[in-house]
Design a protein around this motif. Structure first.
Motif, PDB file in Angstrom:
ATOM      1  N   ARG A   9      48.985  30.123  46.436  1.00 36.91           N
ATOM      2  CA  ARG A   9      48.130  31.273  46.737  1.00 36.91           C
ATOM      3  C   ARG A   9      47.197  31.576  45.555  1.00 36.91           C
ATOM      4  NH1 ARG A   9      48.321  35.204  50.624  1.00 36.91           N
ATOM      5  NH2 ARG A   9      47.228  37.135  50.101  1.00 36.91           N
ATOM      6  N   GLY A  10      47.738  31.541  44.357  1.00 33.19           N
ATOM      7  CA  GLY A  10      46.903  31.808  43.190  1.00 33.19           C
ATOM      8  C   GLY A  10      45.849  30.741  42.964  1.00 33.19           C
ATOM      9  N   LEU A  11      46.246  29.471  43.113  1.00 34.00           N
ATOM     10  CA  LEU A  11      45.288  28.388  42.917  1.00 34.00           C
ATOM     11  C   LEU A  11      44.217  28.402  44.011  1.00 34.00           C
ATOM     12  CD1 LEU A  11      47.649  25.454  41.856  1.00 34.00           C
ATOM     13  CD2 LEU A  11      46.131  26.808  40.390  1.00 34.00           C
ATOM     14  N   LEU A  12      44.610  28.759  45.233  1.00 33.70           N
ATOM     15  CA  LEU A  12      43.639  28.842  46.315  1.00 33.70           C
ATOM     16  C   LEU A  12      42.628  29.952  46.044  1.00 33.70           C
ATOM     17  CD1 LEU A  12      42.574  28.109  49.117  1.00 33.70           C
ATOM     18  CD2 LEU A  12      44.371  29.544  50.100  1.00 33.70           C
ATOM     19  N   ALA A  13      43.121  31.094  45.591  1.00 32.31           N
ATOM     20  CA  ALA A  13      42.210  32.192  45.260  1.00 32.31           C
ATOM     21  C   ALA A  13      41.218  31.774  44.183  1.00 32.31           C
ATOM     22  CB  ALA A  13      43.017  33.404  44.810  1.00 32.31           C
ATOM     23  N   ASP A  14      41.704  31.048  43.183  1.00 35.59           N
ATOM     24  CA  ASP A  14      40.795  30.530  42.152  1.00 35.59           C
ATOM     25  C   ASP A  14      39.775  29.565  42.752  1.00 35.59           C
ATOM     26  OD1 ASP A  14      42.015  31.932  40.084  1.00 35.59           O
ATOM     27  OD2 ASP A  14      43.348  30.278  39.541  1.00 35.59           O
ATOM     28  N   ALA A  15      40.260  28.648  43.588  1.00 34.85           N
ATOM     29  CA  ALA A  15      39.393  27.594  44.122  1.00 34.85           C
ATOM     30  C   ALA A  15      38.245  28.172  44.936  1.00 34.85           C
ATOM     31  CB  ALA A  15      40.213  26.616  44.968  1.00 34.85           C
ATOM     32  N   LEU A  16      38.502  29.199  45.719  1.00 32.12           N
ATOM     33  CA  LEU A  16      37.434  29.782  46.527  1.00 32.12           C
ATOM     34  C   LEU A  16      36.315  30.339  45.658  1.00 32.12           C
ATOM     35  CD1 LEU A  16      39.478  31.667  49.282  1.00 32.12           C
ATOM     36  CD2 LEU A  16      38.500  29.371  49.377  1.00 32.12           C
ATOM     37  N   GLY A  17      36.652  30.720  44.443  1.00 40.89           N
ATOM     38  CA  GLY A  17      35.634  31.246  43.533  1.00 40.89           C
ATOM     39  C   GLY A  17      34.877  30.194  42.761  1.00 40.89           C
ATOM     40  N   HIS A  18      35.239  28.915  42.939  1.00 44.17           N
ATOM     41  CA  HIS A  18      34.552  27.847  42.208  1.00 44.17           C
ATOM     42  C   HIS A  18      33.285  27.369  42.918  1.00 44.17           C
ATOM     43  CE1 HIS A  18      38.007  27.990  39.771  1.00 44.17           C
ATOM     44  NE2 HIS A  18      38.702  26.975  40.245  1.00 44.17           N
ATOM     45  N   TRP A  19      33.058  27.814  44.137  1.00 43.51           N
ATOM     46  CA  TRP A  19      31.917  27.353  44.931  1.00 43.51           C
ATOM     47  C   TRP A  19      30.605  27.906  44.380  1.00 43.51           C
ATOM     48  CZ3 TRP A  19      31.289  24.041  48.988  1.00 43.51           C
ATOM     49  CH2 TRP A  19      30.118  24.138  49.744  1.00 43.51           C
ATOM     50  N   THR A  20      29.560  27.077  44.346  1.00 46.87           N
ATOM     51  CA  THR A  20      28.216  27.501  43.973  1.00 46.87           C
ATOM     52  C   THR A  20      27.328  27.399  45.207  1.00 46.87           C
ATOM     53  OG1 THR A  20      28.493  26.711  41.697  1.00 46.87           O
ATOM     54  CG2 THR A  20      26.239  27.054  42.475  1.00 46.87           C
TER      55      THR A  20
END
Length: 570
Positions: A480-491
């Motif tokens: 869950r934490g890594l997914l939340a981070d990953a969604l914020g990596h998009w440009t």
């Protein structure tokens, strides 16, 4: 019983004993068929054509008169298939799915790529249709193969659905498009933001954004003068960039990239294969190709066994030649190669070598080339014998980077062998322990340190061993934490960089969005979302290098696939 055949929702309230007895006898005959299971308080009209090889209806589901069912249908509770609906192929319905009259769900496709062969003689393809929970599909709708319909969505009457429907959307038209929202999507988080609330809504909104921007992302990395993709603008073309473009288009658009006809992409990738070795050499800056070195394996060419092989597979084609350097390798040669790998100093490189070997065996079997006697058994036997029972992985940790090498090496080695061939990994609970211990290392998972390789190599092993239930709560919390981070990596309009964007990483070229980062992070997001239980909200599922399902069984006798594109783009 004619009134109930067309209005079955009234049956169990209004039918008399004789009518009920007749219905139960019909269901008993159906339940006697292999693969058939009818739940309580269901109704199946005697006037429906039910010719499924597998049929599973949850409680209170019904099939009305005139419905035509074939293939595999798995439906949850309270599902309705109304009069004259057509439900054919491999189809899964969640709970409370209502299918209107005269609607067609067609989970297969005719191919028509060879104009010299009559269409009915050409093979069929099938990817299946997946419908979520609490979905209303109106009358006279057509849903085509490969579509996923998200939870709580509505499909308006007469719609023709050719691509995935986001969860909560109301779609209509031909082709169907989002008209409004039954459940408003959550806005996509800005880069670096952490999602703490509704992850299902967040991943659905992310996927909507990615799909809407996919064509721009691909076009940004296409060079019309050469007809080749580059990873990022200004870079030289690579084999991998062509393949990443195919994977991204398949994930988000469910078709080949629009920049070049699929037939041209197939021709190019097959032409690049060296017939003598079966390998695909690296490209020079001008787009010409290096000839691969003989033997196991040219380091500059070996990843192309994975990416070019799976790009061709997504395009409905295959290599023209076996990977000859693997087909000719004896069991002794494979064991010697395994023994020579740097397991103690660079387990990732060793795992990469195994990944290429296992994938080459897979493609060779697809072409009817079984290899030398005992070669495949030597690969799997060596891996089974050398897995560390204390850690479940191969190799040894290093003081300078802890468990990074062995975890990353495990992902590559297990992906190309156990995962790809559908076999259980040895010591799966110990794998979970090792990966979770590794994921506690801030050098790897801290937001400013994350990159696609390291997070993928955590996500996939945990997904592969999820069936054990071992330390499940910790795994889900981490995912869950890594997914939340990953969604914020998009440009926006550029996709993902290989390394996560962060002020501390500014100036690192690896943070620049490109095709490789986008392809890898899209797969990571799916794996993490599935561990958390919200993958259905994404509306896509990897089918290439990072596909979650096995691609082969080691005992399978493979037919030779068509070399041509299956079906048309949708």
């Amino acid at each position: 019983m004619a009134v109930f055949d067309y209005s079955p929702w009234r049956f169990w309230a209004d039918a008399d004993e004789a009518q009920r007895s007749r219905q139960l006898e019909l269901q008993a005959r159906l339940n006697a068929r292999p693969g058939c299971e009818i739940g309580g308080d269901c109704f199946v009209s005697e006037l429906a054509s039910v010719d499924n090889e597998e049929l599973r209806l949850g409680p209170r589901s019904y099939i009305a008169a005139g419905a035509y069912l074939t293939g595999k249908l798995r439906a949850g509770r309270d599902c309705t298939i109304n009069p004259y609906a057509v439900v054919r192929g491999d189809i899964t319905l969640g709970d409370a799915v209502r299918i209107g009259a005269h609607t067609s769900l067609l989970a297969f496709d005719h191919t028509f790529t060879d104009p010299d062969v009559e269409i009915f003689r050409q093979p069929l393809t099938s990817r299946g249709i997946r419908v979520g929970t609490d979905v209303w599909i109106g009358s006279h709708v057509v849903i085509l193969d490969g579509v996923t319909v998200g939870d709580r969505s509505v499909i308006a009457a007469g719609a023709v659905v050719t691509k995935d429907v986001p969860g909560g959307a109301v779609v209509g038209g031909n082709p169907a498009r989002v008209l409004k929202w039954r459940v408003p999507p959550t806005a996509t988080p800005p880069p670096g933001a952490r999602v703490t609330g509704d992850l299902a809504g967040a991943v659905a909104a992310f996927a909507d954004t990615a799909r809407a921007q996919a064509e721009r992302i691909l076009d940004r990395c296409f060079v019309p003068a050469s007809g080749l993709f580059v990873d990022r603008p200004g870079q030289a073309p690579t084999v991998r960039a062509q393949c990443d473009a195919v994977e991204i288009a398949d994930l988000l658009l469910r078709r080949a990239p629009d920049q070049l006809p699929a037939s041209d992409q197939i021709a190019r990738l097959t032409m690049w294969q060296d017939p003598a070795t079966g390998m695909v050499g690296a490209l020079r800056p001008d787009g010409s190709r290096h000839t691969p070195e003989p033997g196991l394996f040219d380091a500059a060419a070996r990843y192309h066994v994975l990416c070019a092989g799976y790009a061709l597979d997504l395009l409905g084609a295959a290599f023209d030649h076996p990977v000859r350097v693997v087909a000719d390798a004896t069991a002794d040669r494979i064991v010697a190669g395994l023994e020579s790998q740097p397991w103690t100093t660079n387990a990732w490189s060793a795992g990469d070598w195994v990944d290429v070997l296992g994938t080459a065996i897979h493609w060779n079997r697809r072409l009817g080339e079984p290899g030398r006697p005992g070669a495949t058994e030597a690969l799997f036997g060596w891996l089974l014998a050398h897995a560390d029972p204390r850690t479940g992985v191969w190799g040894s940790p290093r003081p300078e980077d802890g468990l990074l090498q062995v975890v990353n090496g495990f992902y590559r080695a297990s992906r190309g062998t156990f995962a790809q061939f559908g076999l259980p990994v040895p010591y799966p609970e110990r794998v979970v322990d090792t990966v979770l211990a590794h994921a506690a290392d801030p050098r790897v998972v801290r937001p400013d340190r994350q990159n696609a390789c390291n997070i993928l190599d955590i996500a996939h092993p945990l997904w592969l061993t999820r069936h054990t239930g071992h330390r499940e709560e910790e795994t889900v919390r981490l995912a869950r934490g890594l997914l939340a981070d990953a969604l914020g990596h998009w440009t926006d309009a550029r996709g993902f960089g290989f390394r996560a964007p962060h002020p501390a990483a500014s100036g690192d070229p690896a943070t620049g969005p490109g095709l490789q980062g986008t392809e890898m992070w899209l797969a990571i997001v799916w794996l993490l979302a599935d561990l958390v239980g919200v993958a259905d909200s994404l509306g896509y599922r990897p089918r290439g290098v990072h596909r979650p399902e096995p691609a082969a069984q080691p005992s399978q006798s493979w037919p030779a696939p068509s070399r041509k594109l299956s079906g048309g783009p949708r």
